[in-house]
Scaffold this active site. Structure first.
Site: not given
Lengths: 443, 443
Positions: A218, A246, A349
């Site tokens: 992340k 991400d 996902h």
């Protein structure tokens, strides 16, 4: 004839925010939750489905499932299951409920959960896991299940039939290989923003050692932190190990471009959700301006109509379908075929609660009967909450093993549902004080 | 300090489907409804708001308003009202609830209704109708209320400030002219698909005689019907009378182009919702292929982020904001400024129940302090259900007269709320049998 006699819903939540599992630049404190539904017919048949949410608001989706479920009560189950295209349209295009979307947000997710309960029953009747049920349906039946409304300029029924017909060649061998060797996974477990550098590195090392071909971190909270964390992981795993990043929609378009230029030296495998999930043109511009970095998105894309545009605008290199955001299996069939038409790999996902269990079926089906390829394709994997499902996913040496139980994989264990029903389940009573501190408790 | 002590919600529906008022190619049988909310503080202050829906599913929005409302309970009302930008972000960007959209559908509309209750209180405190309250706020305060997230590539805070600062010049004269002469309206009352040719022509004649500068007809059910109806209206009103058409998202892109080429000879003033509201690229393509026909859309556009793209892609000639689809006043401020930045006129969507009462404020404000123009701008008007509001809109000689009561115009009469509460209000009990036939009755 069997008639649908009940739609049972459950507000199931897990207090994941207490551990900062699942924390990213936007979702800072999710309590992974499921608005869960069990569709029951008077002959005893059952179908299971759910919508994943981040905690607060799960009760809204539960209410929406109840409302949409009223459209199914008293109907002939055989008729619904034998024409899943019509069943989907009945829910998605209801003339009054449609206003609440159209085809987006709470109402669309609720319709999708119910659509999925019917596919669950269809697959159970066939005695097959969903992926194999889909792979072995005649192409004409799959095409009949798809709603081409508002996508026919990019994918016609004939296009779909051509793709699926071509996918018949070698299908049996690919099904055998899937049952033997599974499908590639990647893992996001190391990279949550709430984790310390030590935990990040330990989990990254473990992921590589376990055989995952790709990990994801992340980003988007703080540029300095992102550079430090990426640098540490590159030092650990080397220059060539694929590491995706991400941003969870954290940036505006110019900010995304500037920030990503600062991260380019770490050679991310893809940048996911660089900006608003609704910003097709923004994604296209970011992709042009940071080329050759791959652009990925999709977990929050509400419908095939937005996926169509992401493909038409050449905005993405990787398409990330989600199993409970769109209107169920039917719409994800459209999404897989759109991706195939435009030659873009699908990397679903997953994570949350139950998303791995559901979404794996689409990649297995895609390999068996649509794209026929595993190149550049991976199913996301996060090691959370699998123990609550009747058939938890199994990942070995960085690959999902093929699910084998009949159905779509949505069935949660009754004792888990009971324990984690919000707010009165025993699990919630137990964590009550700590949960109150974390600011939960939407009535 | 005053503290928010209650969030009262009401599921209010009107059985409009019994008369086919509001029928179009997609919304074949709406029961105009309001998920109504009354926010109450412990000092007795009240703010009103609602979300318009088409009937079934109104209860879902009511539930969503209750859930989002829990975020406001116990908070300091002054703090919220004195920083409406922060208040909006509190609701729209809640870290868990955000997953349900983000910024679209049921959850976004529910957040918007609550945001609007706070603007209602702010305007009441100032003793002004919303449009005038907004027009007389300093530009800096308006800019502070706007959420620029995911639109800053098209509209920066500085852009907004520049537009609003320029709008100060001549503002007092424009406010005076609005209070004197109102703002242009157009009417959709003649053109519902469910109406006979005789009723269509009678109402079209009346609309022209009443001074409406533009009327709108629904299309998209059947090409032959559309050509006949447009021909009849052209015969009645002549070649030059502006007649817009509205397909309510009925078509796919190629179908829209082909169908509209068959209607071009009737010279529609605009084509509204030619395809999916989510299809930015589709609207752009349609606009290119049917030029010079004007393209309009917006009543179902979920957020400023999609409006931004419609403008960036040169997909629309007319922007149609809605008052209860987006996240309240704040987001419509962004929408008005985006339109101004791109030089596109705003012609708000109204009708339904209460939408005229709410949305008029944005056009009055736009003329007073943003675009400063009424050219090619009209507020939609439909003569339904105004009698249920504390200040019904007044339209004279084809113009909306300026609303004068303090607040945003959302307040419904208590007796109307009581009578039309679904399903137990006296009005519903009375129409019960006929309503059951029409297939209503989501529990």
């Amino acid at each position: 004839m069997p008639v649908i006699s009940a739609v049972h819903t459950h507000d199931v939540r897990f207090p994941t925010s207490l551990e900062l599992d699942g924390s990213d630049a936007v979702n800072v404190d999710p309590d992974y939750s499921a608005a869960y539904v069990r569709l029951v017919a008077d002959n005893g048949e059952e179908g299971h489905g759910f919508v994943f949410t981040a905690g607060r608001g799960n009760e809204i989706v539960v209410r929406a499932i109840e409302s949409f479920g009223a459209l199914l009560l008293g109907r002939d189950l055989d008729e619904l299951v034998n024409d899943l295209g019509a069943a989907s349209r009945l829910l998605v295009h209801d003339s009054q409920l449609r206003w609440l979307g159209p085809e987006k947000g709470v109402s669309h997710m609720a319709a999708g959960a119910l659509v999925n309960t019917l596919w669950d029953i269809a697959a159970r009747r066939a005695g097959k896991p969903l992926w194999r049920y889909l792979a072995e349906l005649p192409p004409e039946e799959l095409v009949a299940a798809i709603d081409f409304t508002h996508i026919s300029d990019a994918l016609s029924p004939q296009d779909a039939l051509d793709i699926l017909s071509a996918g018949q060649e070698g299908k049996a061998e690919r099904i055998a290989s899937l049952e033997e060797a599974g499908y590639p996974a990647y893992t996001t477990s190391p990279g949550w923003l709430g984790y310390s550098d030590e935990k990040l590195l330990r989990l990254s090392r473990e992921a590589a050692d376990q055989g995952f071909p790709l990990i994801k971190l992340k980003v988007g909270g703080d540029l300095g932190d992102d550079r430090r964390r990426l640098g540490l992981v590159r030092d650990l795993l080397g220059r060539d190990f694929p590491v995706a990043i991400d941003a969870n929609q954290r940036w505006d378009v110019p900010e995304a471009v500037a920030w990503l230029r600062e991260l380019a030296e770490f050679d991310p495998y893809w940048i996911e959700e660089a900006t608003s999930t609704d910003d097709v043109l923004g994604h296209a511009r970011i992709r042009r301006e940071i080329a050759p970095m791959r652009v990925a998105t999709g977990e929050a894309v509400p419908s095939r109509i937005v996926f169509k545009q992401l493909l038409q605008a050449e905005a993405i290199d990787v398409m990330q379908i989600d199993s409970t955001r769109v209107a169920g299996v039917n719409e994800n069939l459209a999404n897989l075929l759109l991706a195939r038409k435009f030659g873009i790999p699908v990397c679903p996902h997953a994570g949350g609660v139950g998303l791995c269990e559901l979404v794996q079926h689409f990649s297995f089906f895609d390999y068996a009967a649509v794209s026929g390829s595993q190149d550049g394709r991976f199913i996301e994997y996060v090691d959370h909450l699998h123990e609550h499902f009747a058939e938890p996913v199994i990942v070995r040496a960085g690959r999902y093993l093929a699910p084998r139980k009949p159905g779509i994989g949505a069935q949660m264990l009754p004792e888990s549902i009971e324990r984690w029903t919000f707010p009165d389940g025993a699990g919630w009573v137990q964590v009550g004080d700590r949960a109150a501190v974390a600011g939960r408790g939407t009535p």
